[in-house]
Write an enzyme that holds these catalytic residues in place. Sequence first.
Site, short mmCIF file in Angstrom:
data_model
loop_
_atom_site.label_atom_id
_atom_site.label_comp_id
_atom_site.label_asym_id
_atom_site.label_seq_id
_atom_site.Cartn_x
_atom_site.Cartn_y
_atom_site.Cartn_z
N HIS A 209 0.82 -1.21 0.00
CA HIS A 209 0.00 0.00 0.00
C HIS A 209 0.86 1.26 0.00
O HIS A 209 0.37 2.34 0.31
CB HIS A 209 -0.91 0.02 1.22
N HIS B 185 -7.25 -4.46 -0.81
CA HIS B 185 -6.61 -5.75 -1.07
C HIS B 185 -7.28 -6.46 -2.24
O HIS B 185 -7.02 -7.64 -2.47
CB HIS B 185 -6.67 -6.64 0.17
#
Length: 329
Positions: A56, A215
């Site tokens: 991320h 995700h």
Amino acid sequence: MKKFINHVDDFLAESLAGFAAAHGDLVVLNREPVFVRRKDLKPGKVALISGGGSGHEPLHSGFVGHGMLDAACPGQIFTSPTPDQMMAAAKAVDTGSGVLFIVKNYSGDLMNFEMASEMSEVPNAMVLINDDVAVENSSYTTGRRGVAGAVIVEKLVGSLAESGASLDECKAFGDRINKRTASMGVAFSSCTVPAAGTLTFKIGDDEIEVGVGIHGEPGRRRAKFASADTIAAELLTAIVDDLKPPAGAGLLVLVNGLGGTPLGELYLLFNSTRAWLEKRDLKIARVQVGALTTSLEMAGASITLCMLDEQMTKHWDSAVHTPALRWGL
């Protein structure tokens, strides 16, 4: 799968080594257990620690430094860090006023941070980020997911901590910011986790995933591709319905790229966002556009709105100096 990679098992270690070498003026990498900490700690300041699965970036290691985090605990790609990482980081950065854990609401992250909180000898508290309005529950969470709103919480509470606030004051401020922040994303394509080597999910060339998680979790619906104005309207309708900002409210707007979307498209999406908000007499007070909470190379974006007040605006504008955000110094 085509990625800059040597060996899959070494991906995180080599990436962190490069990160620490590139930003050695700001951060120090601890290798066992793994965490990134601020190079110059401020005595007597409440320390902020966050973390989560890698993939991320720049969240969270990229926000370690003056005005934001004191440490970040990275797990493997899309995998929670472990309690021993969090406890070691807390011990390393506590300078006498305790530690505030800032945690995105994913089952693994929450479980491990709670374990670390209970076992740590350092006084601590926790702020839980759950800004994603797309879905209430998923296979990753109980309740709403934590996404790009984490950046706003880390910046605002980081500034408050720099000013000398107590641990209780920092926690209360973080909880208040979280309640005034809402996000929703959309994906055009999947990403590929290096260890898997295959797409996380399949999506047609003419499809989008509305409300996607960071995700690759399913969102609200699979839809046909549409214009930026149409996509922005759907995301903003869900966000504003959740926040219910009063007319004239000052909003911080974060248009966040998920990793594979050019900056020019993100600015175009902000333009669509600006027009939609202005038609509804919703005032844009501050703007941030860029890839700050990504999902590897996923194409797509998220929009976050935060209802600012005078205190929050002050702490957004205050000086920050991290690898990924810096102004005012």
